[in-house]
Write a protein that holds these residues in place. Sequence first.
Motif, PDB file in Angstrom:
ATOM      1  N   LEU A 194      14.129 -86.038 -30.615  1.00 43.13           N
ATOM      2  CA  LEU A 194      14.929 -84.892 -30.204  1.00 43.13           C
ATOM      3  C   LEU A 194      14.220 -83.612 -30.599  1.00 43.13           C
ATOM      4  O   LEU A 194      13.596 -83.531 -31.654  1.00 43.13           O
ATOM      5  CB  LEU A 194      16.310 -84.917 -30.880  1.00 43.13           C
ATOM      6  CG  LEU A 194      17.354 -85.804 -30.219  1.00 43.13           C
ATOM      7  CD1 LEU A 194      18.656 -85.752 -31.010  1.00 43.13           C
ATOM      8  CD2 LEU A 194      17.610 -85.401 -28.789  1.00 43.13           C
ATOM      9  N   ASP A 195      14.329 -82.614 -29.749  1.00 39.29           N
ATOM     10  CA  ASP A 195      13.749 -81.307 -30.031  1.00 39.29           C
ATOM     11  C   ASP A 195      14.660 -80.530 -30.975  1.00 39.29           C
ATOM     12  O   ASP A 195      15.734 -80.987 -31.335  1.00 39.29           O
ATOM     13  CB  ASP A 195      13.595 -80.506 -28.735  1.00 39.29           C
ATOM     14  CG  ASP A 195      12.780 -81.255 -27.700  1.00 39.29           C
ATOM     15  OD1 ASP A 195      13.132 -81.130 -26.528  1.00 39.29           O
ATOM     16  OD2 ASP A 195      11.799 -81.928 -28.064  1.00 39.29           O
ATOM     17  N   ASP A 196      14.223 -79.332 -31.311  1.00 39.38           N
ATOM     18  CA  ASP A 196      15.063 -78.440 -32.110  1.00 39.38           C
ATOM     19  C   ASP A 196      16.337 -78.119 -31.329  1.00 39.38           C
ATOM     20  O   ASP A 196      16.381 -78.212 -30.119  1.00 39.38           O
ATOM     21  CB  ASP A 196      14.324 -77.135 -32.418  1.00 39.38           C
ATOM     22  CG  ASP A 196      13.132 -77.353 -33.331  1.00 39.38           C
ATOM     23  OD1 ASP A 196      13.134 -78.355 -34.066  1.00 39.38           O
ATOM     24  OD2 ASP A 196      12.210 -76.515 -33.300  1.00 39.38           O
ATOM     25  N   GLY A 197      17.351 -77.733 -32.034  1.00 37.66           N
ATOM     26  CA  GLY A 197      18.596 -77.343 -31.385  1.00 37.66           C
ATOM     27  C   GLY A 197      19.646 -78.432 -31.399  1.00 37.66           C
ATOM     28  O   GLY A 197      20.755 -78.230 -30.925  1.00 37.66           O
TER      29      GLY A 197
ATOM     30  N   VAL B  35      19.730 -86.276 -23.770  1.00 37.77           N
ATOM     31  CA  VAL B  35      20.216 -87.571 -24.256  1.00 37.77           C
ATOM     32  C   VAL B  35      20.055 -88.632 -23.168  1.00 37.77           C
ATOM     33  O   VAL B  35      19.619 -89.764 -23.460  1.00 37.77           O
ATOM     34  CB  VAL B  35      21.683 -87.467 -24.733  1.00 37.77           C
ATOM     35  CG1 VAL B  35      22.278 -88.834 -24.995  1.00 37.77           C
ATOM     36  CG2 VAL B  35      21.756 -86.597 -25.989  1.00 37.77           C
ATOM     37  N   LYS B  36      20.346 -88.282 -21.918  1.00 35.86           N
ATOM     38  CA  LYS B  36      20.156 -89.244 -20.821  1.00 35.86           C
ATOM     39  C   LYS B  36      18.685 -89.632 -20.686  1.00 35.86           C
ATOM     40  O   LYS B  36      18.364 -90.786 -20.427  1.00 35.86           O
ATOM     41  CB  LYS B  36      20.672 -88.664 -19.505  1.00 35.86           C
ATOM     42  CG  LYS B  36      22.164 -88.704 -19.376  1.00 35.86           C
ATOM     43  CD  LYS B  36      22.608 -88.208 -18.024  1.00 35.86           C
ATOM     44  CE  LYS B  36      24.115 -88.243 -17.924  1.00 35.86           C
ATOM     45  NZ  LYS B  36      24.575 -87.805 -16.595  1.00 35.86           N
ATOM     46  N   GLN B  37      17.802 -88.654 -20.858  1.00 35.52           N
ATOM     47  CA  GLN B  37      16.370 -88.928 -20.796  1.00 35.52           C
ATOM     48  C   GLN B  37      15.967 -89.901 -21.904  1.00 35.52           C
ATOM     49  O   GLN B  37      15.222 -90.849 -21.668  1.00 35.52           O
ATOM     50  CB  GLN B  37      15.583 -87.629 -20.919  1.00 35.52           C
ATOM     51  CG  GLN B  37      14.092 -87.819 -20.917  1.00 35.52           C
ATOM     52  CD  GLN B  37      13.339 -86.530 -21.227  1.00 35.52           C
ATOM     53  OE1 GLN B  37      13.930 -85.493 -21.479  1.00 35.52           O
ATOM     54  NE2 GLN B  37      12.022 -86.615 -21.207  1.00 35.52           N
ATOM     55  N   LEU B  38      16.472 -89.671 -23.114  1.00 41.99           N
ATOM     56  CA  LEU B  38      16.158 -90.571 -24.228  1.00 41.99           C
ATOM     57  C   LEU B  38      16.713 -91.966 -23.990  1.00 41.99           C
ATOM     58  O   LEU B  38      16.053 -92.963 -24.307  1.00 41.99           O
ATOM     59  CB  LEU B  38      16.699 -89.996 -25.541  1.00 41.99           C
ATOM     60  CG  LEU B  38      15.989 -88.752 -26.067  1.00 41.99           C
ATOM     61  CD1 LEU B  38      16.700 -88.226 -27.302  1.00 41.99           C
ATOM     62  CD2 LEU B  38      14.534 -89.036 -26.372  1.00 41.99           C
ATOM     63  N   GLU B  39      17.912 -92.051 -23.426  1.00 40.11           N
ATOM     64  CA  GLU B  39      18.504 -93.357 -23.139  1.00 40.11           C
ATOM     65  C   GLU B  39      17.678 -94.105 -22.096  1.00 40.11           C
ATOM     66  O   GLU B  39      17.511 -95.321 -22.186  1.00 40.11           O
ATOM     67  CB  GLU B  39      19.949 -93.187 -22.675  1.00 40.11           C
ATOM     68  CG  GLU B  39      20.870 -92.755 -23.799  1.00 40.11           C
ATOM     69  CD  GLU B  39      22.255 -92.356 -23.331  1.00 40.11           C
ATOM     70  OE1 GLU B  39      22.453 -92.142 -22.101  1.00 40.11           O
ATOM     71  OE2 GLU B  39      23.152 -92.237 -24.184  1.00 40.11           O
TER      72      GLU B  39
ATOM     73  N   GLY C  43      25.416 -77.320 -23.030  1.00 34.27           N
ATOM     74  CA  GLY C  43      25.889 -78.699 -23.055  1.00 34.27           C
ATOM     75  C   GLY C  43      25.194 -79.549 -22.018  1.00 34.27           C
ATOM     76  O   GLY C  43      24.899 -80.714 -22.238  1.00 34.27           O
ATOM     77  N   SER C  44      24.902 -78.950 -20.875  1.00 30.06           N
ATOM     78  CA  SER C  44      24.210 -79.656 -19.809  1.00 30.06           C
ATOM     79  C   SER C  44      22.791 -80.027 -20.244  1.00 30.06           C
ATOM     80  O   SER C  44      22.328 -81.133 -19.981  1.00 30.06           O
ATOM     81  CB  SER C  44      24.167 -78.773 -18.562  1.00 30.06           C
ATOM     82  OG  SER C  44      23.399 -79.375 -17.565  1.00 30.06           O
ATOM     83  N   ASP C  45      22.109 -79.112 -20.906  1.00 29.66           N
ATOM     84  CA  ASP C  45      20.762 -79.398 -21.416  1.00 29.66           C
ATOM     85  C   ASP C  45      20.807 -80.534 -22.421  1.00 29.66           C
ATOM     86  O   ASP C  45      19.943 -81.403 -22.420  1.00 29.66           O
ATOM     87  CB  ASP C  45      20.152 -78.160 -22.067  1.00 29.66           C
ATOM     88  CG  ASP C  45      19.798 -77.078 -21.063  1.00 29.66           C
ATOM     89  OD1 ASP C  45      19.717 -77.390 -19.856  1.00 29.66           O
ATOM     90  OD2 ASP C  45      19.618 -75.928 -21.483  1.00 29.66           O
ATOM     91  N   HIS C  46      21.808 -80.510 -23.272  1.00 34.91           N
ATOM     92  CA  HIS C  46      21.957 -81.552 -24.292  1.00 34.91           C
ATOM     93  C   HIS C  46      22.175 -82.910 -23.629  1.00 34.91           C
ATOM     94  O   HIS C  46      21.517 -83.891 -23.972  1.00 34.91           O
ATOM     95  CB  HIS C  46      23.118 -81.206 -25.219  1.00 34.91           C
ATOM     96  CG  HIS C  46      23.420 -82.279 -26.207  1.00 34.91           C
ATOM     97  ND1 HIS C  46      22.618 -82.512 -27.305  1.00 34.91           N
ATOM     98  CD2 HIS C  46      24.406 -83.200 -26.257  1.00 34.91           C
ATOM     99  CE1 HIS C  46      23.112 -83.521 -27.994  1.00 34.91           C
ATOM    100  NE2 HIS C  46      24.193 -83.955 -27.375  1.00 34.91           N
TER     101      HIS C  46
ATOM    102  N   THR D  19      22.357 -84.852 -37.665  1.00 36.08           N
ATOM    103  CA  THR D  19      22.886 -86.210 -37.523  1.00 36.08           C
ATOM    104  C   THR D  19      22.323 -86.875 -36.277  1.00 36.08           C
ATOM    105  O   THR D  19      21.902 -88.035 -36.320  1.00 36.08           O
ATOM    106  CB  THR D  19      24.426 -86.175 -37.449  1.00 36.08           C
ATOM    107  OG1 THR D  19      24.924 -85.496 -38.600  1.00 36.08           O
ATOM    108  CG2 THR D  19      25.011 -87.568 -37.380  1.00 36.08           C
ATOM    109  N   GLN D  20      22.303 -86.140 -35.166  1.00 35.77           N
ATOM    110  CA  GLN D  20      21.761 -86.697 -33.930  1.00 35.77           C
ATOM    111  C   GLN D  20      20.270 -86.973 -34.061  1.00 35.77           C
ATOM    112  O   GLN D  20      19.781 -88.014 -33.629  1.00 35.77           O
ATOM    113  CB  GLN D  20      22.000 -85.736 -32.768  1.00 35.77           C
ATOM    114  CG  GLN D  20      23.457 -85.608 -32.382  1.00 35.77           C
ATOM    115  CD  GLN D  20      23.663 -84.502 -31.375  1.00 35.77           C
ATOM    116  OE1 GLN D  20      23.107 -83.422 -31.511  1.00 35.77           O
ATOM    117  NE2 GLN D  20      24.457 -84.780 -30.361  1.00 35.77           N
ATOM    118  N   THR D  21      19.563 -86.047 -34.641  1.00 30.07           N
ATOM    119  CA  THR D  21      18.122 -86.215 -34.822  1.00 30.07           C
ATOM    120  C   THR D  21      17.835 -87.421 -35.706  1.00 30.07           C
ATOM    121  O   THR D  21      16.963 -88.241 -35.395  1.00 30.07           O
ATOM    122  CB  THR D  21      17.518 -84.940 -35.441  1.00 30.07           C
ATOM    123  OG1 THR D  21      17.811 -83.822 -34.593  1.00 30.07           O
ATOM    124  CG2 THR D  21      16.019 -85.067 -35.600  1.00 30.07           C
ATOM    125  N   GLU D  22      18.572 -87.570 -36.790  1.00 35.39           N
ATOM    126  CA  GLU D  22      18.380 -88.703 -37.698  1.00 35.39           C
ATOM    127  C   GLU D  22      18.704 -90.022 -37.003  1.00 35.39           C
ATOM    128  O   GLU D  22      18.029 -91.034 -37.236  1.00 35.39           O
ATOM    129  CB  GLU D  22      19.242 -88.537 -38.945  1.00 35.39           C
ATOM    130  CG  GLU D  22      18.752 -87.430 -39.868  1.00 35.39           C
ATOM    131  CD  GLU D  22      19.747 -87.099 -40.978  1.00 35.39           C
ATOM    132  OE1 GLU D  22      20.770 -87.806 -41.121  1.00 35.39           O
ATOM    133  OE2 GLU D  22      19.492 -86.116 -41.695  1.00 35.39           O
TER     134      GLU D  22
END
Length: 95
Positions: free
Chosen positions: A65-68, A34-38, A27-30, A72-75
Amino acid sequence: KNMGLIFFCLACLAALIFLAVLPSTMGSDHRSKVKQLEKVEIEVQEAIQNKDYDLALIKVNQLRLDDGFSPTQTEAWDAKREDYINTINELRRGK
């Protein structure tokens, strides 16, 4: 006989700790991704505001977004990227 039981209990305890820590690490990696993308998204918006469309396009292409991650998030990030690309192209044409 007791030594085997003790080792079995220790192995079970170690497995439980591992299973408890693993999801929080994932969850921390996720959240980190997401913070990096934001952050990149904010940089894209700033580049657009400054009319630096070349930089904006470079940054937009980092919104992936990478694999994993869930489809829905990737789209959702793919759609944001496409919207930014369309906006930048329209601004370049002067619309």
